[in-house]
Enzyme design. Structure first.
Site, PDB file in Angstrom:
ATOM      1  N   SER A 173       0.715  -1.053  -0.417  1.00  0.00           N
ATOM      2  CA  SER A 173       0.213  -0.058   0.167  1.00  0.00           C
ATOM      3  C   SER A 173       0.937   1.318   0.286  1.00  0.00           C
ATOM      4  CB  SER A 173      -1.133  -0.471   0.999  1.00  0.00           C
ATOM      5  OG  SER A 173      -1.557   0.632   0.486  1.00  0.00           O
ATOM      6  N   HIS A 188      -8.790   1.954  -0.274  1.00  0.00           N
ATOM      7  CA  HIS A 188      -8.945   0.624  -1.455  1.00  0.00           C
ATOM      8  C   HIS A 188      -9.850   0.761  -2.014  1.00  0.00           C
ATOM      9  CE1 HIS A 188      -4.389   0.935  -0.983  1.00  0.00           C
ATOM     10  NE2 HIS A 188      -4.412   0.897  -0.072  1.00  0.00           N
TER      11      HIS A 188
END
Length: 795
Positions: free
Chosen positions: A82, A187
């Site tokens: 991430s 996300h």
């Protein structure tokens, strides 16, 4: 590999900041605050805010990368989870340090604005099963956001829907479901506004071609240089395909041992996911990679990313980066078939032990770090473990109330309100007023978990603490004051499995300490929520064998459990001797609901003892302990287990007790030996020692000592035990041979296990990282052993 959000810890980067002062100064200038102060002092609440977490992780991971390159050179691939994909891009030369930090700062600010969303970890189901639940149960607006391993997936979406999903996933077979402490649906398409604004910000950034292949979170393939800007904007709304990234690299011929996690020292977040991914799914099929490459060759023009299926998009990026050709599939397929057995019997660290225990105590892992007296189980240790979802207890034994109160306030200031932690509550057989004083302190500051140790029977102070946390909820009585009792005998365990003794309840009721309603509730619940079965441990020990004790305790628990059908499960854990994955696996197989470690935590950065003691402990082996008289109860024959390697304490302590039993007073001891005790043991005369006693002991004790020579001798000899503890805690090297260090053989076992791991030195051992390593390797070991048994293979 670089770990992402969730890897933040108070103290992270401490070993790096001094080595890169110019970069830290630049970071402070860009961010507008002291990054060093944030990482080292917190508070954790601030460090855990997305807008602060992401820049902090970027800087610490980037510095760790620079240190790694200095020491080990460049790797073949880079990937970051991430936000830490930006660290991988920095490492590959795509962006410089300042640019990378500004990107992460902007990303964190935009993502922090997201409200009303939630994320939850789901274990035990694969991606297809997770998506089937989402689609088949009407969970609109919830998405699979992080595919960390094939069976460890984070969902993300609107908060109410995510919270409603727990029952649906549990019914579908998930072994674990936990809503994570975030406020945004990261996300997912809910982050579209943040993505749009970030795309505009990216427009002014120049990205260089990677000097090292960087695996994209979006495609799970190496970045195509021309599309890095596009992919990094897309990353905000797209799922993190971490497991597939690992499987891709495994398919290129890498082994789990080839993967290295780079970040804050002692933290292991993404490294354990590699082995889990191998066990749960193995590498990607080489034929799939070949088909992706063929698909790219057959297509003259690549469609826009938003219109291309994920597999085709991945194939385009993979082909553009020209990866190494995979190995011949035949042998790899055989290996994959073998690990398929392991995947069916696979475990994750989060799955070890009892789900109910984790839920009741608010834990991520069924793991407890037991208290070590006089603050060796320190404020720092408790705060660090709480931040990792692990339960630990501050070592209040041997400390006066003001010191305990100061520690409680420091812990509360450094952890979130719902973080798991507690305080040790040791029996004070000869000083019940101290138990009452501690109870008042715990109640005043709202401490909800205690570890009751050294009790032979339940005391009024324990019952008072229990009563003040009881409440009725429908037909059930709920205990908000939770007690974990350390026991090594079934008869003592029965004291805690039973309701509070009527005689004590009546006395408390008559004194007004509890009301009639609380007295009734006490009759409907056991005195403890959990029993830690203590085997051969450091400090006070009955030298029990877990293979005899744990089955007996489980049967006893089951017998008493039937008396409380509405209370909920009573848990049985295992402590003593746990210093390796093999030992942890053994007690879990016996049926333990949770693990308890003690001695191994004394040899960590956070332990509240001296560096001199830690140096000794880091060198010990399993045979380097001995039994010595108990400092508090040596007249009764009670013993403790202590370190003996290089120390005179065990022999000298046993000598003093032998002299106590043989003589009626110090004057009866042979003069030469009497002089030796004063000069070599106490380092002062008996008269000087007794003056110290006179200044610190109650008047009744002094009067008794002056009247009874044998009691005077006991008080004099007991000072040696007090001095030996103080010398050890302070690290006074002039008295090193007299250090009293409570320790069991588990630490010797841990030292052998950690040899060659990068955690040999205690300065590289952080209590949370040590716990996570033990849990991950225990899970791996159990999965491997089950797989081998399924295949009929010994060992």
């Amino acid at each position: 590999m670089f770990p992402g959000q969730g890897a933040q810890r108070i103290g992270m980067g401490e070993e790096l900041f001094a080595a890169f002062p110019e970069l830290i100064a630049r970071a402070d200038e860009i961010l507008g605050y002291s990054l060093r102060e944030l990482c080292l002092q917190g508070p954790m609440e601030r460090l855990s805010l997305t807008s602060f977490t992401q820049p902090a992780l970027f800087v610490v991971n980037a510095l760790a990368w620079l240190r790694h390159v200095e020491q080990a050179g460049l790797p073949d691939y880079l990937l970051g989870h991430s936000v830490s994909e930006y660290v991988a891009l920095f490492g590959a030369g795509v962006v410089d340090f300042d640019t990378g930090l500004r990107l992460v700062q902007k990303r964190g600010e935009l993502m922090a604005r997201a409200q009303g969303g939630a994320m939850a970890a789901v274990l035990g189901l694969d991606e297809a099963q997770v998506r089937a639940v989402l689609q088949g149960q009407g969970l609109e607006g919830v998405y699979a956001a992080n595919i960390n391993t094939p069976r460890q997936i984070v969902i993300s979406g609107e908060r109410a829907a995510v919270e409603r999903a727990e029952a649906l996933f549990t019914a579908a077979g998930a072994s674990y479901f936990k809503v994570l402490p975030v406020s945004g649906a990261f996300h997912t398409p809910f982050m579209a506004d943040a993505r749009t604004e970030f795309e505009a910000f990216l427009g002014g950034i120049e990205f260089a071609a990677p000097q090292i292949p960087v695996i994209s979170n979006v495609t799970a393939r190496p970045h195509q240089p021309a599309r890095i800007r596009e992919r990094m904007a897309e990353q905000i709304t797209a799922p993190v395909r971490w497991a597939e990234s690992i499987r891709y690299l495994l398919a290129l011929g890498l082994e789990p041992s080839n993967f290295e996690e780079i970040g804050a020292r002692g933290v292991a977040v993404v490294k354990p996911m590699v082995k889990r991914t191998q066990l749960e799914a193995g590498p990607l099929d080489p034929e799939v990679l070949a088909a992706e490459a063929a698909a790219v060759d057959a297509s003259a023009v690549e469609a826009p990313a938003a219109e291309v299926p994920a597999a085709t998009t991945a194939a385009a990026d993979m082909a553009a980066a020209e990866p190494t050709a995979p190995e011949e599939p035949t042998a790899r397929q055989a290996a994959r078939d073998a690990t398929g057995v392991a995947s069916r019997a696979g475990f994750s660290a989060e799955e070890l032990g009892s789900d109910a225990f984790r839920e009741q105590f608010g834990l991520r892992y069924a793991y407890v770090a037991g208290a070590m007296y006089r603050g060796i189980a320190s404020v720092e240790l408790v705060r660090r473990l709480a931040g990792a979802g692990l339960l630990s207890f501050f070592g209040a034994a041997g400390l006066r109330a003001p010191a305990v109160e100061e520690a409680i306030l420091a812990i509360k200031a450094g952890v979130p309100d719902d973080a798991p932690w507690g305080v040790n509550f040791i029996a004070q057989h000869n000083a019940p007023q101290r138990e009452a004083e501690l109870t008042d302190l715990l109640l005043r500051h709202g401490v909800r978990n205690i570890e009751a140790s050294a009790f032979m029977e339940v005391s009024p102070a324990l019952v008072h603490y229990r009563a003040q946390g009881l409440r009725r909820e429908g037909a059930r009585v709920i205990a908000d004051h939770r007690i974990i009792a350390k026991v090594s005998r079934p008869d003592v365990a029965a004291e805690f499995l039973a309701p509070a003794p009527e005689r004590i309840v009546s006395r408390l009721r008559e004194s007004g300490a509890i009301g009639a309603e609380q007295a009734q509730w006490l009759s409907e619940v056991p005195m403890a929520d959990a029993l830690t079965v203590e085997s051969d441990s450091g400090g006070h020990t009955d030298q029990g064998m877990p293979f005899a004790l744990i089955p007996a305790m489980l049967r006893l628990r089951d017998h008493w459990q039937r008396r409380y059908p509405r209370f909920g499960p009573i848990h049985v854990g295992a402590g003593g001797g746990i210093g390796s994955p093999e030992a942890a696996a053994a007690v879990l197989m016996l049926g333990a609901d949770y693990l308890v470690t003690g001695s191994i935590n004394q040899c960590t950065v956070e332990a509240g003892t001296s560096e001199a003691v830690k140096d000794l402990l880091a060198e010990m082996n399993v045979q380097d302990t001995d039994y010595a008289p108990s400092p508090e109860m040596f007249e009764l024959g009670s013993t403790v287990q202590v370190l003996k390697k290089g120390l005179f304490f065990p022999a000298r302590a046993n000598k003093l007790v032998a002299l106590y039993r043989q003589h009626g007073s110090v004057d009866e001891i042979e003069p030469r030996l009497r002089q030796q005790i004063q000069e070599r043991y106490l380092k002062r005369s008996f008269e000087e020692v007794f003056e110290e006693i006179r200044a610190n002991y109650p008047e009744a004790d002094i009067e008794r000592a002056e009247r009874l020579p044998k009691h005077r001798m006991a008080l004099l000899f007991r000072r040696y035990f007090s001095y030996s503890t103080q010398w050890a805690l302070r690290g006074e090297l002039a008295h090193k041979v007299d250090f009293q260090v409570h320790c069991g053989p588990a630490l010797g076992s841990a030292n052998q296990w950690l040899a060659g791991s990068g955690m040999e030195a205690w300065r590289d051992r952080h209590a949370d990282a040590l716990a996570l390593r033990l849990l991950e390797e225990t899970a791996e070991l159990l999965g491997s052993r089950y797989a081998r048994m399924s295949l009929g293979v010994a060992g």
